[in-house]
Design an enzyme around this catalytic site. Sequence first.
Site, PDB file in Angstrom:
ATOM      1  N   CYS A  94     -13.276   0.263 -15.354  1.00 20.64           N
ATOM      2  CA  CYS A  94     -13.871   1.607 -15.309  1.00 20.64           C
ATOM      3  C   CYS A  94     -12.748   2.643 -15.421  1.00 20.64           C
ATOM      4  CB  CYS A  94     -14.663   1.778 -14.006  1.00 20.64           C
ATOM      5  SG  CYS A  94     -15.714   3.238 -14.035  1.00 20.64           S
ATOM      6  N   CYS A 148     -18.414  -4.719 -17.651  1.00 20.98           N
ATOM      7  CA  CYS A 148     -18.466  -4.336 -16.232  1.00 20.98           C
ATOM      8  C   CYS A 148     -19.576  -5.089 -15.490  1.00 20.98           C
ATOM      9  CB  CYS A 148     -18.709  -2.831 -16.136  1.00 20.98           C
ATOM     10  SG  CYS A 148     -18.861  -2.274 -14.435  1.00 20.98           S
ATOM     11  N   GLY A 187      10.117   7.567  -6.226  1.00 24.49           N
ATOM     12  CA  GLY A 187       9.658   8.941  -6.004  1.00 24.49           C
ATOM     13  C   GLY A 187       8.913   9.118  -4.695  1.00 24.49           C
ATOM     14  N   GLN A 244       0.279   6.648  -5.768  1.00 26.02           N
ATOM     15  CA  GLN A 244       0.770   7.443  -6.910  1.00 26.02           C
ATOM     16  C   GLN A 244       1.665   6.654  -7.860  1.00 26.02           C
ATOM     17  OE1 GLN A 244      -0.093  10.739  -6.727  1.00 26.02           O
ATOM     18  NE2 GLN A 244      -0.489  11.002  -4.562  1.00 26.02           N
ATOM     19  N   TYR A 250      -6.987   6.455   3.794  1.00 27.71           N
ATOM     20  CA  TYR A 250      -6.997   5.415   2.757  1.00 27.71           C
ATOM     21  C   TYR A 250      -6.133   4.213   3.172  1.00 27.71           C
ATOM     22  CZ  TYR A 250      -5.527   2.529  -0.972  1.00 27.71           C
ATOM     23  OH  TYR A 250      -5.226   1.397  -1.685  1.00 27.71           O
ATOM     24  N   GLU A 276       0.825  -1.213   0.000  1.00 26.56           N
ATOM     25  CA  GLU A 276       0.000   0.000   0.000  1.00 26.56           C
ATOM     26  C   GLU A 276       0.861   1.267   0.000  1.00 26.56           C
ATOM     27  OE1 GLU A 276      -3.020   0.293  -0.681  1.00 26.56           O
ATOM     28  OE2 GLU A 276      -3.529  -1.825  -0.617  1.00 26.56           O
ATOM     29  N   CYS A 286     -17.665  -0.605 -20.391  1.00 31.97           N
ATOM     30  CA  CYS A 286     -18.950  -0.882 -19.735  1.00 31.97           C
ATOM     31  C   CYS A 286     -19.550  -2.247 -20.089  1.00 31.97           C
ATOM     32  CB  CYS A 286     -19.939   0.232 -20.020  1.00 31.97           C
ATOM     33  SG  CYS A 286     -19.332   1.834 -19.452  1.00 31.97           S
ATOM     34  N   CYS A 293     -25.464   0.815 -13.179  1.00 26.49           N
ATOM     35  CA  CYS A 293     -24.652   2.041 -13.209  1.00 26.49           C
ATOM     36  C   CYS A 293     -25.436   3.201 -13.823  1.00 26.49           C
ATOM     37  CB  CYS A 293     -23.387   1.793 -14.016  1.00 26.49           C
ATOM     38  SG  CYS A 293     -22.403   3.286 -14.225  1.00 26.49           S
ATOM     39  N   ASP A 336      -9.568   5.573  -3.037  1.00 27.59           N
ATOM     40  CA  ASP A 336      -8.440   6.080  -3.817  1.00 27.59           C
ATOM     41  C   ASP A 336      -8.998   6.625  -5.135  1.00 27.59           C
ATOM     42  OD1 ASP A 336      -9.076   3.846  -5.282  1.00 27.59           O
ATOM     43  OD2 ASP A 336      -7.056   3.016  -5.338  1.00 27.59           O
TER      44      ASP A 336
HETATM   45  S1  SF4 Z   1     -20.843   0.528 -16.228  1.00 25.93           S
HETATM   46 FE1  SF4 Z   1     -20.429   2.270 -14.894  1.00 25.93          FE
HETATM   47  S2  SF4 Z   1     -19.065   1.474 -13.327  1.00 25.93           S
HETATM   48 FE2  SF4 Z   1     -19.074   0.013 -15.004  1.00 25.93          FE
HETATM   49  S3  SF4 Z   1     -17.331   0.613 -16.315  1.00 25.93           S
HETATM   50 FE3  SF4 Z   1     -19.150   1.633 -17.105  1.00 25.93          FE
HETATM   51  S4  SF4 Z   1     -19.118   3.630 -16.111  1.00 25.93           S
HETATM   52 FE4  SF4 Z   1     -17.760   2.304 -14.930  1.00 25.93          FE
END
Ligand code: SF4
Length: 370
Positions: free
Chosen positions: A192, A202, A81, A42, A120, A37, A199, A208, A138
């Site tokens: 995403c 996903c 870094g 970054q 975080y 972590e 999408c 979503c 994050d």
């Molecule tokens: S459906 Fe929504 S959460 Fe999934 S990749 Fe697309 S924008 Fe991202």
Amino acid sequence: MPDKTIIRKALLTWYRKEKRDLPWRNTGDPYHIWVSEMMLQQTQVKTVIPYYQRWLETFPTVEDLAEAQSSRVLKLWEGLGYYSRARNFHAAARIVVREFGGKVPDSAEAILQLPGIGRYTAGAILSIAYDRRVPVLDGNVKRVLSRLFLIPGNRQIAGVEAVLWNKAEELLPRNHPGDFNQALMELGATVCLPKNPDCPLCPLSRVCRARKENAQAQFPASAKTTPAQKIQVSAAVIQKGGKTFIQQRPHKGLMGGLWEFPGGKLQDSESPEECIRREIREELGVDIRVGEKLMTVRHSYTQFRVTLHVFRCTLNNGRLRPTQCEQWRWVPPEDLEDYPFPAANARIVKFLKASQSAPLRGVKMKSRQE
Ligand code: SF4
């Protein structure tokens, strides 16, 4: 709000099937998870993997890290870094050994007292290593949540940040919160994406809101970025009797504790050669002869683009009186690589090593962003 149960189930099922096989995912050791972590902040996964492996070969336990010399710690971090992460991690390891008997704390209250651990990192260690129901937020999670729930506004504004933390907390299941947090981060890192989110692949596409409204590109609203400042810097490779002069930067401040070749920023209308003469007079209290230009290094930091002009130099008469460093040394060429340098200076070390076997001239080098 889309149904939490659907989101949790879809995301966890997807994660178990699709997650990348990363070295820190094969351990439950809280110290090893802490290492990953600290390094991943970054920094990209592919950059971190070899650093993570070398680190654990050298410091397999928190006690090994606590006992290490700070120069050894910085050397292993060289090139990653944001060196304050390494210094804080080292200091925190010493506290864990001294005050917690070598056990990484398992409560938010205790872990947040350690240097370098913010909300975080605390959430990541507590949920992944100890299965505590503590959220993470994050950049990847922020992007997923703002699209999933159409959270407007700039994600770097405090109010928006609070809304996102609340969402991350609300969504967390009682069982397997560590897997769930990693699943959210993994989705942001692999599906995403900031541009062109995938999408159709996903697991959350059915629920979503950004996808439903075809508004993926507008979420999260982007922050205004200030263009990186360009700066010109000169550095001197001063050699005497086959050895090279290097100095250690003050422990506090930018790149604190790292070693460097002396030099500094060009002032208005100064040439690189004039700059190096002035800087050496101010920093070391002596006059130098500026010889051949060895190389030009271009390096990007988050807020700066640096062009570094490097000259071979020799001392005129006078004794060195360094005033702006922790310590200084004359180092034989074969030992230069033992010292931790910032990335641009590490290029000079590499160059000097290469030029020992085959003289090189007029080299231009580019280093990656740090
Ligand atoms: S459906 Fe929504 S959460 Fe999934 S990749 Fe697309 S924008 Fe991202």
